[in-house]
Design a protein around this motif. Structure first.
Motif, PDB file in Angstrom:
ATOM      1  N   LEU A 194      12.112  23.460-167.507  1.00  0.00           N
ATOM      2  CA  LEU A 194      11.218  23.617-168.658  1.00  0.00           C
ATOM      3  C   LEU A 194       9.791  23.858-168.188  1.00  0.00           C
ATOM      4  O   LEU A 194       9.185  22.998-167.546  1.00  0.00           O
ATOM      5  CB  LEU A 194      11.270  22.378-169.552  1.00  0.00           C
ATOM      6  CG  LEU A 194      10.345  22.366-170.774  1.00  0.00           C
ATOM      7  CD1 LEU A 194      10.632  23.544-171.699  1.00  0.00           C
ATOM      8  CD2 LEU A 194      10.465  21.045-171.538  1.00  0.00           C
ATOM      9  N   SER A 195       9.268  25.047-168.507  1.00  0.00           N
ATOM     10  CA  SER A 195       7.899  25.425-168.152  1.00  0.00           C
ATOM     11  C   SER A 195       6.962  24.977-169.274  1.00  0.00           C
ATOM     12  O   SER A 195       7.094  25.409-170.421  1.00  0.00           O
ATOM     13  CB  SER A 195       7.812  26.938-167.955  1.00  0.00           C
ATOM     14  OG  SER A 195       6.494  27.351-167.717  1.00  0.00           O
ATOM     15  N   ILE A 196       6.006  24.104-168.912  1.00  0.00           N
ATOM     16  CA  ILE A 196       5.166  23.424-169.904  1.00  0.00           C
ATOM     17  C   ILE A 196       3.715  23.887-169.821  1.00  0.00           C
ATOM     18  O   ILE A 196       3.096  23.832-168.752  1.00  0.00           O
ATOM     19  CB  ILE A 196       5.242  21.897-169.690  1.00  0.00           C
ATOM     20  CG1 ILE A 196       6.667  21.408-169.960  1.00  0.00           C
ATOM     21  CG2 ILE A 196       4.247  21.163-170.577  1.00  0.00           C
ATOM     22  CD1 ILE A 196       6.868  19.938-169.675  1.00  0.00           C
ATOM     23  N   GLY A 197       3.178  24.313-170.940  1.00  0.00           N
ATOM     24  CA  GLY A 197       1.772  24.659-171.034  1.00  0.00           C
ATOM     25  C   GLY A 197       1.006  23.588-171.791  1.00  0.00           C
ATOM     26  O   GLY A 197       1.522  22.494-172.050  1.00  0.00           O
ATOM     27  N   GLU A 274      -0.636  25.439-161.277  1.00  0.00           N
ATOM     28  CA  GLU A 274      -0.732  24.047-160.837  1.00  0.00           C
ATOM     29  C   GLU A 274      -1.397  23.216-161.935  1.00  0.00           C
ATOM     30  O   GLU A 274      -2.408  22.561-161.721  1.00  0.00           O
ATOM     31  CB  GLU A 274      -1.520  23.968-159.529  1.00  0.00           C
ATOM     32  CG  GLU A 274      -0.844  24.705-158.373  1.00  0.00           C
ATOM     33  CD  GLU A 274      -1.599  24.551-157.058  1.00  0.00           C
ATOM     34  OE1 GLU A 274      -2.151  23.454-156.822  1.00  0.00           O
ATOM     35  OE2 GLU A 274      -1.648  25.526-156.296  1.00  0.00           O
ATOM     36  N   ASP A 275      -0.804  23.256-163.117  1.00  0.00           N
ATOM     37  CA  ASP A 275      -1.414  22.596-164.274  1.00  0.00           C
ATOM     38  C   ASP A 275      -0.476  21.593-164.947  1.00  0.00           C
ATOM     39  O   ASP A 275      -0.794  21.054-166.003  1.00  0.00           O
ATOM     40  CB  ASP A 275      -1.866  23.639-165.299  1.00  0.00           C
ATOM     41  CG  ASP A 275      -0.717  24.495-165.846  1.00  0.00           C
ATOM     42  OD1 ASP A 275       0.428  24.347-165.368  1.00  0.00           O
ATOM     43  OD2 ASP A 275      -0.971  25.325-166.748  1.00  0.00           O
ATOM     44  N   LYS A 277       0.468  18.494-164.226  1.00  0.00           N
ATOM     45  CA  LYS A 277      -0.078  17.135-164.371  1.00  0.00           C
ATOM     46  C   LYS A 277      -1.121  17.088-165.477  1.00  0.00           C
ATOM     47  O   LYS A 277      -1.138  16.162-166.295  1.00  0.00           O
ATOM     48  CB  LYS A 277      -0.676  16.652-163.053  1.00  0.00           C
ATOM     49  CG  LYS A 277       0.344  16.372-161.963  1.00  0.00           C
ATOM     50  CD  LYS A 277      -0.332  15.823-160.712  1.00  0.00           C
ATOM     51  CE  LYS A 277       0.692  15.496-159.631  1.00  0.00           C
ATOM     52  NZ  LYS A 277       0.039  14.976-158.393  1.00  0.00           N
ATOM     53  N   ASP A 278      -1.999  18.097-165.495  1.00  0.00           N
ATOM     54  CA  ASP A 278      -3.051  18.117-166.525  1.00  0.00           C
ATOM     55  C   ASP A 278      -2.448  18.299-167.918  1.00  0.00           C
ATOM     56  O   ASP A 278      -2.886  17.653-168.881  1.00  0.00           O
ATOM     57  CB  ASP A 278      -4.040  19.251-166.244  1.00  0.00           C
ATOM     58  CG  ASP A 278      -4.949  18.948-165.061  1.00  0.00           C
ATOM     59  OD1 ASP A 278      -5.058  17.768-164.675  1.00  0.00           O
ATOM     60  OD2 ASP A 278      -5.539  19.899-164.518  1.00  0.00           O
ATOM     61  N   ASN A 279      -1.457  19.168-168.043  1.00  0.00           N
ATOM     62  CA  ASN A 279      -0.856  19.404-169.351  1.00  0.00           C
ATOM     63  C   ASN A 279      -0.152  18.155-169.879  1.00  0.00           C
ATOM     64  O   ASN A 279      -0.262  17.822-171.063  1.00  0.00           O
ATOM     65  CB  ASN A 279       0.133  20.570-169.268  1.00  0.00           C
ATOM     66  CG  ASN A 279      -0.564  21.899-169.008  1.00  0.00           C
ATOM     67  OD1 ASN A 279      -1.747  22.050-169.301  1.00  0.00           O
ATOM     68  ND2 ASN A 279       0.165  22.846-168.457  1.00  0.00           N
ATOM     69  N   ILE A 280       0.558  17.468-168.990  1.00  0.00           N
ATOM     70  CA  ILE A 280       1.221  16.224-169.393  1.00  0.00           C
ATOM     71  C   ILE A 280       0.186  15.162-169.751  1.00  0.00           C
ATOM     72  O   ILE A 280       0.321  14.451-170.761  1.00  0.00           O
ATOM     73  CB  ILE A 280       2.150  15.718-168.271  1.00  0.00           C
ATOM     74  CG1 ILE A 280       3.315  16.692-168.051  1.00  0.00           C
ATOM     75  CG2 ILE A 280       2.682  14.327-168.602  1.00  0.00           C
ATOM     76  CD1 ILE A 280       4.263  16.818-169.211  1.00  0.00           C
ATOM     77  N   ALA A 281      -0.865  15.052-168.932  1.00  0.00           N
ATOM     78  CA  ALA A 281      -1.906  14.052-169.190  1.00  0.00           C
ATOM     79  C   ALA A 281      -2.614  14.310-170.515  1.00  0.00           C
ATOM     80  O   ALA A 281      -2.891  13.375-171.275  1.00  0.00           O
ATOM     81  CB  ALA A 281      -2.914  14.041-168.044  1.00  0.00           C
ATOM     82  N   ASN A 323       5.315  15.666-157.616  1.00  0.00           N
ATOM     83  CA  ASN A 323       5.356  16.736-156.609  1.00  0.00           C
ATOM     84  C   ASN A 323       5.716  18.049-157.306  1.00  0.00           C
ATOM     85  O   ASN A 323       6.853  18.532-157.206  1.00  0.00           O
ATOM     86  CB  ASN A 323       6.382  16.421-155.517  1.00  0.00           C
ATOM     87  CG  ASN A 323       6.060  15.141-154.776  1.00  0.00           C
ATOM     88  OD1 ASN A 323       5.084  15.080-154.032  1.00  0.00           O
ATOM     89  ND2 ASN A 323       6.873  14.115-154.985  1.00  0.00           N
ATOM     90  N   PRO A 324       4.764  18.633-158.015  1.00  0.00           N
ATOM     91  CA  PRO A 324       5.066  19.804-158.840  1.00  0.00           C
ATOM     92  C   PRO A 324       5.622  20.975-158.028  1.00  0.00           C
ATOM     93  O   PRO A 324       5.207  21.232-156.900  1.00  0.00           O
ATOM     94  CB  PRO A 324       3.699  20.165-159.450  1.00  0.00           C
ATOM     95  CG  PRO A 324       2.902  18.904-159.392  1.00  0.00           C
ATOM     96  CD  PRO A 324       3.353  18.223-158.142  1.00  0.00           C
ATOM     97  N   ILE A 325       6.572  21.658-158.635  1.00  0.00           N
ATOM     98  CA  ILE A 325       7.179  22.835-158.023  1.00  0.00           C
ATOM     99  C   ILE A 325       6.301  24.055-158.313  1.00  0.00           C
ATOM    100  O   ILE A 325       5.948  24.312-159.467  1.00  0.00           O
ATOM    101  CB  ILE A 325       8.599  23.048-158.594  1.00  0.00           C
ATOM    102  CG1 ILE A 325       9.482  21.851-158.254  1.00  0.00           C
ATOM    103  CG2 ILE A 325       9.208  24.346-158.063  1.00  0.00           C
ATOM    104  CD1 ILE A 325      10.814  21.861-158.973  1.00  0.00           C
ATOM    105  N   LYS A 326       5.963  24.793-157.282  1.00  0.00           N
ATOM    106  CA  LYS A 326       5.077  25.943-157.442  1.00  0.00           C
ATOM    107  C   LYS A 326       5.849  27.246-157.582  1.00  0.00           C
ATOM    108  O   LYS A 326       5.364  28.192-158.214  1.00  0.00           O
ATOM    109  CB  LYS A 326       4.100  26.040-156.274  1.00  0.00           C
ATOM    110  CG  LYS A 326       3.181  24.831-156.144  1.00  0.00           C
ATOM    111  CD  LYS A 326       2.265  24.972-154.939  1.00  0.00           C
ATOM    112  CE  LYS A 326       1.373  23.739-154.770  1.00  0.00           C
ATOM    113  NZ  LYS A 326       0.483  23.854-153.584  1.00  0.00           N
ATOM    114  N   GLU A 327       7.020  27.314-156.956  1.00  0.00           N
ATOM    115  CA  GLU A 327       7.824  28.529-157.003  1.00  0.00           C
ATOM    116  C   GLU A 327       9.298  28.174-157.176  1.00  0.00           C
ATOM    117  O   GLU A 327       9.745  27.113-156.754  1.00  0.00           O
ATOM    118  CB  GLU A 327       7.652  29.356-155.732  1.00  0.00           C
ATOM    119  CG  GLU A 327       6.276  29.953-155.549  1.00  0.00           C
ATOM    120  CD  GLU A 327       6.196  30.836-154.319  1.00  0.00           C
ATOM    121  OE1 GLU A 327       5.291  31.692-154.264  1.00  0.00           O
ATOM    122  OE2 GLU A 327       7.048  30.679-153.409  1.00  0.00           O
TER     123      GLU A 327
END
Length: 425
Positions: A194-197, A274-275, A277-281, A323-327
């Protein structure tokens, strides 16, 4: 064959068109509604099988008809909502013609009205209400080329997990549709990414009250404009499975892999911002803000509602958040389909009138266009936060119908000299 004439032509027989019909009738305004499909068609064919209303039955309705066969606090199915709107149209005797598509509308030079071309002939109308809603054309960002060996579809066309090829699924978008579809697929045993904005994440309920009640007593339904900077922030809320707060940490704990916003695609690999953490926060902050506002309301008014400390407890951070996945290589992860829950664009290309800005967006004040005789209904934030909800569009529709009645009154006025001249004749 003479051209049919009508005072007000309403285009669209969804919740907006039905609502304005009731108010036009109350104002004795002759009108006609044209619908290219069936009444409330988007609720039937433009939603997935398991969708339910995002608001409870006691709230997400028109004022003059209840969901008689539903528990007031339940969330009606999409088919039940469509039936409700159809029943309402019959109750108010809305003059609807289905199976007729409006193809163009242009002003009649020097005559004050409009010539409307349809699949069933021409109509002259003094006024037009565009009640085609906010969800007209699904938008899929041009990220993954169509020739890529993966099935791609918009959430508008998603129906159920069986529709998709075997394999893992990527869902792009963390609004209500994307989050609910990801949850459904995960419950069906699919591997889900799930890609989250950016998003707002209200509590489904708090202290024994649904969040729609809290928005009401806190005056938040009536906000006249979106907060600056939140123009592209979606709301993640769900009535599915009896209604439960949409918590992305919970989804991750149940098996969904969370990712940041989808950015690009190359050589079979998706890249993500790389967003995460910020989107969840920020979603968490929106959630906490609602709880704080609710607690303050209880303290200020003394209303007797039970405390709910459990609501402030959080699920543990999953590894995909710390540990966010980048690719992500689609083939390596077994991803065979992508569902784009990425919104819609409006289309008023059939309206050849001076009522739009350079981006094609309607220029209006609470739905009253800058072009005389043109009105819009069902737009997001048309007058308030609740404008796209069933109950909200009903109130916006009343304003539109009242304005039409006022214009008819002015147009019926005759000066003394005109009255004397008519009497002499």
């Amino acid at each position: 064959m003479p051209i049919e004439k009508i005072d007000t032509l309403v285009v669209g027989a969804g919740q907006a068109g039905i609502a304005v019909s009731e108010h036009l009738s109350n104002n004795n305004v002759p009108h006609l509604i044209l619908e290219k499909n069936r009444v409330a068609e988007a609720w039937r064919s433009g939603r997935w099988d398991g969708l339910v209303a995002n608001g409870p039955a006691w709230h997400d309705r028109f004022p003059n008809l209840q969901f008689e066969d539903c528990d007031p606090d339940s969330f009606p199915s999409k088919e039940r909502v469509a039936d409700y709107l159809n029943d309402y149209a019959k109750m108010i005797k809305a003059p609807i013609r289905t199976g007729i598509e409006v193809t163009s509308a242009k002003r009649l030079p020097g005559q004050g009205g409009f010539l409307v071309e349809t699949s069933d002939g021409s109509i002259e109308a003094n006024r037009i209400v565009a009640a085609t809603g906010a969800f007209q054309h699904p938008v899929i960002p041009p990220v993954v080329p169509s020739e890529t060996a993966v099935e791609q579809l918009h959430s508008f066309y998603y129906r159920n997990p069986r529709q998709l090829p075997d394999g893992a699924v990527m869902v792009v978008g963390a609004g209500s549709s994307g989050a609910q579809i990801a949850d459904e697929l995960n419950r069906a045993g699919r591997k889900v990414f799930l890609s989250i904005g950016p998003h707002d994440r209200p509590p489904r309920s708090y202290r024994g009250r649904d969040f729609v009640w809290w928005l009401g007593v806190l005056g938040l339904w009536d906000l006249a404009a979106m907060e600056p900077g939140k123009e592209h922030v979606t709301i993640s809320v769900s009535g599915a499975y009896g209604g439960r707060t949409m918590d992305f940490r919970r989804l991750a704990g149940e098996g969904v892999t969370l990712l940041g916003m989808t950015q690009s695609f190359a050589n079979g690999t998706l890249s993500f911002a790389e967003d995460l953490k910020d989107n969840i926060a920020n979603g968490d902050a929106d959630y906490t803000k609602m709880l704080d506002a609710a607690d303050a309301y209880v303290a200020r008014t003394g209303i007797d509602l039970p405390e709910e400390p459990e609501a402030r407890k959080t699920w543990p951070d999953p590894d995909c958040l710390t540990n966010p996945i980048k690719e992500l290589n689609l083939a390596e992860e077994g991803i065979t389909s992508i569902i784009w829950a990425t919104g819609f664009r409006q289309d008023f290309s059939w309206m050849h009138v001076d009522a739009f800005d350079d981006r094609g967006a309607p220029v209006h004040q609470r739905g009253v266009s800058s072009e005389p005789g043109i009105y819009f209904l069902g737009l997001p934030w048309q007058s308030r936060r609740g404008s796209t909800f069933i109950w909200g569009v009903w109130h916006d529709a009343k304003h539109i119908a009242d304005q039409i009645a006022i214009q008819r009154m002015y147009q019926d006025y005759r000066a003394p000299s005109e009255r004397n001249s008519e009497a002499a004749e």
